[in-house]
Design an enzyme around this catalytic site. Structure first.
Site, short mmCIF file in Angstrom:
data_model
loop_
_atom_site.label_atom_id
_atom_site.label_comp_id
_atom_site.label_asym_id
_atom_site.label_seq_id
_atom_site.Cartn_x
_atom_site.Cartn_y
_atom_site.Cartn_z
N ASP A 196 3.74 3.09 -1.21
CA ASP A 196 2.94 2.35 -0.79
C ASP A 196 3.55 1.05 -0.15
O ASP A 196 4.29 0.12 -0.45
CB ASP A 196 1.81 2.21 -1.77
CG ASP A 196 0.59 1.53 -1.09
OD1 ASP A 196 1.01 1.22 0.21
OD2 ASP A 196 -0.06 0.41 -1.82
N HIS A 368 -3.55 -3.87 -2.20
CA HIS A 368 -1.86 -3.26 -1.85
C HIS A 368 -1.12 -4.27 -1.88
O HIS A 368 -1.21 -5.49 -1.44
CB HIS A 368 -1.71 -2.84 -0.66
CG HIS A 368 -3.35 -1.38 -0.27
ND1 HIS A 368 -2.53 -0.16 -0.58
CD2 HIS A 368 -3.98 -1.36 0.16
CE1 HIS A 368 -3.29 0.98 -0.43
NE2 HIS A 368 -4.45 0.03 0.11
#
Length: 555
Positions: A196, A368
């Protein structure tokens, strides 16, 4: 590691690279294809009238017999939102954790998907055996519980897809990551890490959600009137913190928005939210409580919270209007392209007399990982090859630089494009061609029926409007039976442009008369000549180019 020797290993990102959202990656091991995530993306500014965007799965359709499963990493729209559209084309089994599958099934029900889909619930200790590989999972920290990374065990080593993740040292219970399991996977040997990249440009660690919990509690304590909280419907960690802060400050919560009602119902029923049912009230009952006793928790269509708050600020919302003394808390960063909307919304809230709290007040942190979190994942996994995924190109590029700084050789790092076939053979990772990939646009009930030409027409209409010319001909007598009549929308104000309209009418009449005097004539030629002459004339007079639409009828 798979006992069977794998001869062919390919990775094909079908979405989620060079963009935010629409995550989908196909991993092809010999004759089997494993699809990770099936997400959607919210439309960009130039996609006028489009509701959502999903990946182009032409390649998967052509190889549907080889697709062994769709593996979902978590329950956000960027991972599950396209599932209903894809399952109409490919009847593949779907694997996901308990909460993720519950949200996915609710989404399918909403889309009225009637296909007979096989769902398989997995958890972080599940171990699945296929012909060519084995598949396992590990729990990660994200803004929704039951988030997992996916590990495909090949004879050459593990292929690890992190899903959305960050490392939060204060994470507890449902949000606690399995760092020990990640380290064990790395010790056994990771061939490829797909990681990610959403916050790869930001240095340091992503702040802990505990910081947000404290800030929310302080904000609730300080607020004198109503509190209105905007959140993404599936950001369950933030929603839990809102409920906790409301409970500490003896406030009732009214939920506003269908998307959040659906998610709350599922999460409470399955035990993923700790909520005192007595603290929930109906939005219609707000008037029964004093302003300092209530919290309004809101999201908008597709879970986008900013638009619905703007409606409240304008007084256009049918249930809630922001007023003097309210405190509005925006616990979400806007989707790409909606930053201007956020700025306008904050202005409108301030005009209404309310206090606004947003990102810089630490009432929202990302789900994130920033650069230090990304480094930790790479160090735990120790991959031979590295592919950054999930983010715009600049984010992928930054993530590649992070991996290189930790000692991953440049030739072992691959920044992918959508549809690119990435082959791993021996000590090399390389591009092996391309498959069809891109955007499928959803507009109303239409799937993929709006393309570049329709978008171009919509853009033209939005810029210079439309200029319609209607002429009725008597072909037998070779004369104009009625017209030309001109209809204009979005081009000029007709009442103040009478001369322009009269001269345009004269141009059309002359073109039609000239063509009618010929022995034979084609209507298509008349239409094209009208377009060409009017286009030149209107541009000379107005410096605008409206869409010109001639309509010729016959009596």
């Amino acid at each position: 590691m798979s006992k069977r020797l794998n001869e062919s290993i390919k990775v094909i990102p079908l979405g989620g690279v060079g963009e935010i959202g629409k995550n989908m990656t196909a991993i092809e091991i010999d004759h089997e294809i494993f699809v990770i995530d099936a997400g959607l993306m919210f439309p960009e500014n130039e996609m006028l009238g489009i509701d959502v965007v999903i990946p182009d799965i032409t390649y998967l359709e052509a190889n549907r017999e080889r697709v062994k499963g769709i593996f979902l990493t978590h329950g956000h729209e960027d991972a599950i939102g396209a599932l209903g559209y894809i399952l109409r084309k490919i009847q593949a089994p779907v694997y996901g954790t308990k909460l993720t599958l519950a949200l996915a099934k609710a989404r399918l029900k909403e889309l009225k998907v009637k296909e007979n889909v096989k769902f398989y619930t997995v958890h972080s200790d599940s171990y699945l055996r296929f012909d060519t590989v084995h598949v396992s999972f590990f729990r990660t920290t994200h803004s929704i519980p039951d988030s997992v990374g996916v590990v495909i065990h090949t004879s050459e080593g593990a292929i690890v897809h992190t899903g959305d993740f960050k490392f939060d040292q204060a994470a507890r219970g449902l949000y606690q990551p399995e760092i020990g399991k990640m380290a064990a996977i790395g010790e056994k040997g990771v061939l490829l890490l797909l990681s990610d990249s959403m916050e790869a440009e930001r240095i340091g660690h992503t702040p802990s959600d505990e910081v947000v919990a404290r800030q929310l509690s302080d904000a609730f304590h300080s607020a004198k009137g109503r509190i209105i909280v905007a959140s993404f419907a599936s950001n369950l960690i933030r929603i839990q913190q809102v409920f906790d802060a409301a409970s500490e400050n003896h406030r009732k919560i009214a939920v506003c928005g269908k998307s959040i009602e659906t998610v709350l119902t599922i999460a409470i029923r399955m035990g993923y939210l700790d909520v005192n049912e007595d603290s929930l009230i109906h939005i219609q009952d707000l008037h029964k409580f004093a302003d300092d006793e209530v919290v309004i928790l809101s999201t908008g269509t597709q879970g986008e919270p900013i638009e619905v708050i703007q409606k409240m600020a304008k007084g256009n919302h049918k249930l809630v209007s922001i007023k003097q003394g309210d405190t509005v808390i925006l616990t979400a960063n806007p989707s790409p392209g909606l930053e201007l909307l956020l700025g306008k919304t904050v202005n409108l809230i301030s005009r209404a007399g309310a206090t606004v709290l947003q990102g810089e007040k630490k009432i929202h942190v990302s789900g994130h990982g920033c650069q230090e979190d990304l480094k930790m994942m790479i160090n735990l996994m120790k991959p031979k090859f590295f592919i950054p995924i999930q983010g715009e190109y600049r984010m992928l590029f930054s993530h590649a630089k992070v991996a290189e700084s930790l000692g991953t050789p440049r030739q072992n790092i691959f920044i992918p494009e959508k549809g690119e076939i990435i082959e791993i053979k021996g000590d090399r990772i390389r591009s092996g061609g391309r498959v069809q990939a891109g955007n499928v646009l959803i507009d109303g009930i239409g799937v993929g029926d709006v393309g570049n030409i329709v978008l171009r027409d919509r853009k033209l209409l939005s810029q210079d409007g439309i200029f319609i010319v209607v002429v009725t001909l008597n072909k037998k007598e070779k004369r104009i039976a009625s017209g030309p009549e001109i209809i204009s929308r979005g081009f000029v104000y007709v009442r103040e442009s009478e001369q322009l309209m009269e001269e345009s009418t004269q141009i059309v009449a002359e073109i039609v008369d000239k063509n009618m005097r010929r022995e034979t004539f084609e209507w298509s030629n008349i239409k094209q000549e009208i377009r060409d002459h009017l286009n030149t004339y209107l541009y000379e007079k107005t410096k605008r180019r409206p869409m010109i639409l001639p309509i010729i009828m016959e009596v």
